[in-house]
Design an enzyme around this catalytic site. Structure first.
Site, mmCIF file in Angstrom:
data_model
loop_
_atom_site.group_PDB
_atom_site.id
_atom_site.type_symbol
_atom_site.label_atom_id
_atom_site.label_comp_id
_atom_site.label_asym_id
_atom_site.label_seq_id
_atom_site.Cartn_x
_atom_site.Cartn_y
_atom_site.Cartn_z
ATOM 1 N N ASP A 21 69.948 55.658 46.816
ATOM 2 C CA ASP A 21 70.738 54.434 46.778
ATOM 3 C C ASP A 21 70.264 53.539 47.932
ATOM 4 O O ASP A 21 69.529 53.972 48.822
ATOM 5 C CB ASP A 21 72.240 54.732 46.845
ATOM 6 C CG ASP A 21 73.056 53.575 46.245
ATOM 7 O OD1 ASP A 21 72.514 52.459 46.144
ATOM 8 O OD2 ASP A 21 74.225 53.781 45.889
HETATM 9 C C1 BGC Z 1 74.796 50.479 44.972
HETATM 10 C C2 BGC Z 1 73.963 50.848 43.788
HETATM 11 C C3 BGC Z 1 73.033 49.713 43.435
HETATM 12 C C4 BGC Z 1 72.181 49.384 44.638
HETATM 13 C C5 BGC Z 1 71.163 48.285 44.378
HETATM 14 C C6 BGC Z 1 73.971 49.933 46.119
HETATM 15 O O1 BGC Z 1 74.770 49.391 47.111
HETATM 16 O O2 BGC Z 1 75.553 51.598 45.391
HETATM 17 O O3 BGC Z 1 74.788 51.186 42.699
HETATM 18 O O4 BGC Z 1 72.255 50.061 42.334
HETATM 19 O O5 BGC Z 1 73.035 48.966 45.690
HETATM 20 O O6 BGC Z 1 71.736 47.064 44.175
#
Ligand code: BGC
Length: 764
Positions: free
Chosen positions: A284
């Site tokens: 993530d």
């Molecule tokens: C989120 C993810 C997301 C990623 C990219 C993160 O803060 O938890 O679900 O895909 O950002 O935007």
């Protein structure tokens, strides 16, 4: 062996003793090409492929994305959505780097790219996998045309705590429904050929257990016992994998004290060894670097080592792999084979996506496809089919278009465009295209009716998050107390001089999503007070809810005759609500979660175990003394504009050997006078076994459309997949020769009942 002793020298002995190498993916045309390319790559180029960098300057960096790409320091880019900007960076990768390896562009295409559909929780409420597949294939079409190759969706986290703001992104509380929806989303995004110009690579996230955050606080630790993990939280991920999901995203939080991004139980034991996953895992955002913040990794180098060796192929945004993997290899602390095995599935995905042949977006085509009129139709259909009718006393709905000469549309969300959307839509969607509920009602009724709106109250968050600054628009100044009273009074006056009042209440879209958890389920602000004042006018009142979690609407459930749950319904949500209110469409959605009476009941889910004193015991039950234990609305609940009779539940053979199939049929008939749709649901309960089993578990469902008087017989089949469960005691999946209950009905309180017995194969 080699890597163990090397790592030992590096002082990483404790970790390295059981260091599992990432298994090499099996040969197929894409991996064969990837293998050949890998032979030609330098260590730096390989590490570049393991790194995903932001295409916008969201996370500060001394170098621009273009410079990073030119230096070969990026395998993938995130957060770009403009095809021209995407092509510009892609040109640098393809034309200016030594091996011309194209970039994968990834974005959160969660519920639409430019055409915005209802939030995923709402789409789950459609109980309609075919619709969900169509929605995500439409989103994929727009995204791919614009140069996006990879979506960070579906989010398949099970949520049993609605305080958690990210409940909106998932399919609710149930693993069976969640798995069906996970499969549909993956099929919709990926189709059968990822190289086609209308498909994107899916990413099952957040692996795993993110939805069980302590206290519902985003990012907080999850503690999930083994049986819950296998029986509840993991099945939708497995379903996504079986549907072909090419990538997984590791979760932010600690799962049983080990961060998702370095969790070898999840990433090695479950994902690769048990399930045989052959795609790649992305962390993530920033979560590799954040392993230090977690108090888990000693420093960034240790973080890079732990994430990579746990099984995270690609570092999203933290640049920790870029900064430290080279050093770890050069100092012989990490064998290069671990790097190679991590790079291989990323290169294979690029071949599979056809990027070496077609790296660029066709900008002219993108202009034609993105936001096409037929996509808006899908968005309207999705918003209609997602809506759930919670109450309809005296058949108040649908409203007669002719009868209401004056309609008051009241509430802070009555004329809001932004709140029909949700956070992730802001990356690429344009909320100024949204028709609000008030506008849509006005358009539907035309000049013959007076449709006026008034907000009455305003909604504000006490602690805004980073996302509110990014996506929430310029902060509005709060009303003064005098203004607040004037606005409140204006709304009540409007109600008094109207024939019908449509209250549009719920939550700002910024009140849910990432980093948007809350302690209460109360209607925010003075909405309840306004609702009560409007109800006191004695007018016909309909409540339309715009929200992403169950709210405490206990008062409304007893006093407002008609309640329609519309969720954050996306760009066509206003039109869909108007269609539903005035009978141009009929509601048929069902709740994908149990709706609590108040936050004090959390967690509340239908598939709980019995206790030694079940709630049915008159005065000694497992219950509260100040509130019923039952929910306000059960899982699977939802009304329509017609009536259905569900009858004649038949189990073909009362005894079936373990391993065989239990065939069940049930009739459903439209006994009302309007066409409509019903979701027939099948639940089972295993009466005894090696573990206490939930009182009910959903094991089949079908949404059917019936004309008045029409009847259908629906078949369901219960085989090993439905009857098996993980026994924490025996450490394996088991199907037991036991007695089972089976129910069929319109929600999880179904009473139509039968039984069957699984018998040992030998006793046949
Ligand atoms: C989120 C993810 C997301 C990623 C990219 C993160 O803060 O938890 O679900 O895909 O950002 O935007």
């Amino acid at each position: 062996m080699l890597h163990r002793s090397l790592a030992g020298k590096a002082g990483l002995c404790a970790i390295a003793l059981s260091l599992p190498l990432l298994p090499a993916p099996p040969a197929n045309p894409h991996t064969t090409k990837a293998q050949a390319l890998l032979q030609r790559m330098t260590l730096e180029e390989k590490i570049g492929q393991l790194s995903q960098i932001g295409g916008i300057n969201f996370i500060p960096d001394a170098l621009t994305p273009e410079q990073r790409v030119r230096l070969g320091q990026a395998g993938s880019i995130l957060w770009l959505s403009d095809p021209a900007a995407i092509n510009k960076l892609q040109r640098v990768a393809v034309e200016e780097t030594r091996l011309h390896i194209p970039l994968i562009f990834g974005l959160d295409v969660i519920h639409g790219f430019k055409t915005i559909f209802p939030i995923p929780l709402a789409m789950a409420a459609s109980w309609d996998p075919a619709l969900i597949e169509k929605v995500q294939s439409t989103a994929a079409r727009e995204a791919r045309a614009s140069g996006i190759h990879w979506t960070f969706a579906p989010m398949v986290d099970i949520t049993r705590d609605p305080r958690w703001g990210r409940m909106i992104e998932g399919a609710g509380e149930d693993p069976f429904l969640g798995s069906a929806i996970a499969r549909a989303q993956v099929r919709g995004f990926q189709g059968s050929d990822l190289s086609s110009p209308d498909r994107v690579l899916a990413c099952a996230k957040h692996f795993a257990g993110y939805g069980a955050a302590d206290g519902g606080r985003d990012y907080d630790s999850s503690y999930i016992p083994e049986d819950q993990m296998w029986n509840v939280y993991l099945p939708p991920f497995h379903a996504a994998l079986q549907a072909g999901a090419g990538t997984f995203m590791s979760a932010y939080m600690d799962l049983n004290d080990v961060p998702g991004t370095a969790n070898r139980f999840l990433l090695q034991t479950v994902l690769r060894k048990t399930w045989g996953f052959q795609g790649f895992v992305v962390s993530d955002a920033n979560s590799v670097g954040d392993l230090t913040t977690h108090g888990f990794a000693r420093d960034k180098r240790d973080a890079a080592y732990r994430a990579l060796t746990a099984g995270v192929n690609m570092d999203m945004a933290s640049r920790t792999y870029l900064d430290h993997l080279g050093e770890l290899v050069k100092q012989r602390r990490l064998p290069v084979s671990v790097i190679d095995n991590a790079v291989l599935p990323i290169l294979a995905a690029k071949y599979q996506l056809g990027l070496f042949e077609h790296p660029y977006a066709d900008e002219a085509l993108a202009r034609q496809i993105v936001g096409a009129a037929d996509h808006a139709k899908v968005a309207r259909e999705a918003a209609v089919r997602s809506a759930v009718l919670l109450r309809n006393e005296r058949q108040l709905l649908p409203l007669d278009k002719r009868a209401g000469r004056s309609i008051a549309v009241i509430g802070p969300l009555a004329d809001s465009q932004r709140d029909l959307y949700s956070m992730w839509a802001s990356f690429s969607g344009d909320f100024t295209k949204v028709t609000t509920v008030a506008q849509a009602i006005r358009a539907k009724l035309g000049a013959g009716a007076r449709v006026e709106s008034a907000p009455g109250v305003e909604l504000r968050k006490i602690y805004p998050s980073m996302f509110d600054r990014m996506f929430g628009g310029p902060p509005k100044s709060a009303w003064t107390p005098e203004q607040a009273d004037t606005e409140f009074k204006k709304a009540v006056d409007l109600a008094s001089r109207s024939d019908v009042v449509v209250l549009v209440m719920g939550e700002l879209s910024a009140m849910n999503g990432e980093s948007a958890s809350q302690t209460t389920l109360d209607l925010p602000g003075r909405q309840l007070e306004l609702m009560q004042a409007v109800a006191a006018t004695g007018k016909f009142v309909v409540l339309v809810l715009i929200n992403g979690r169950p709210l405490d609407i206990s008062w409304a459930a007893g006093h407002i005759p008609a309640i329609l749950e519309a969720w954050h319904p996306g760009q066509e949500g206003g039109n869909a609500v108007a269609d539903l209110l005035f009978g141009d469409a009929a509601p048929g959605g069902k709740l994908p979660f149990t709706w609590p009476r108040s936050a004090g009941q959390i967690p509340l889910y239908y598939a709980h175990n019995l206790t030694h004193q079940p709630d049915s015991a008159k005065d000694f039950g497992s219950r509260y003394w100040d509130s019923p234990s039952s929910p306000l609305y059960p899982f699977g609940y939802g009304l329509g504009y017609t009536r259905f009779a569900i009858s004649n539940l038949r189990v073909r053979a009362a005894q079936v050997p373990v391993g065989g199939k239990v065939e069940v049929t049930v009739d459903v008939e439209n006994t009302g006078s309007r066409a409509g749709e019903e979701v027939v649901q099948l639940y089972i309960h295993q009466q005894a076994g090696a573990a206490s089993r939930p009182v009910r578990q959903l094991k089949g469902f079908a949404r059917v459309s019936l004309q008045p008087g029409e009847k259908k017989t629906l078949p369901f089949s219960l085989g090993n997949d439905e009857l098996t469960y993980w026994s924490a005691e025996q450490k394996k999946w088991i199907v037991e020769a036991e007695n089972f209950d089976v129910w069929a009905g319109a929600d999880s309180n179904a009473t139509l009942h039968s039984t069957f017995r699984l018998i040992p194969p030998a006793a046949r």
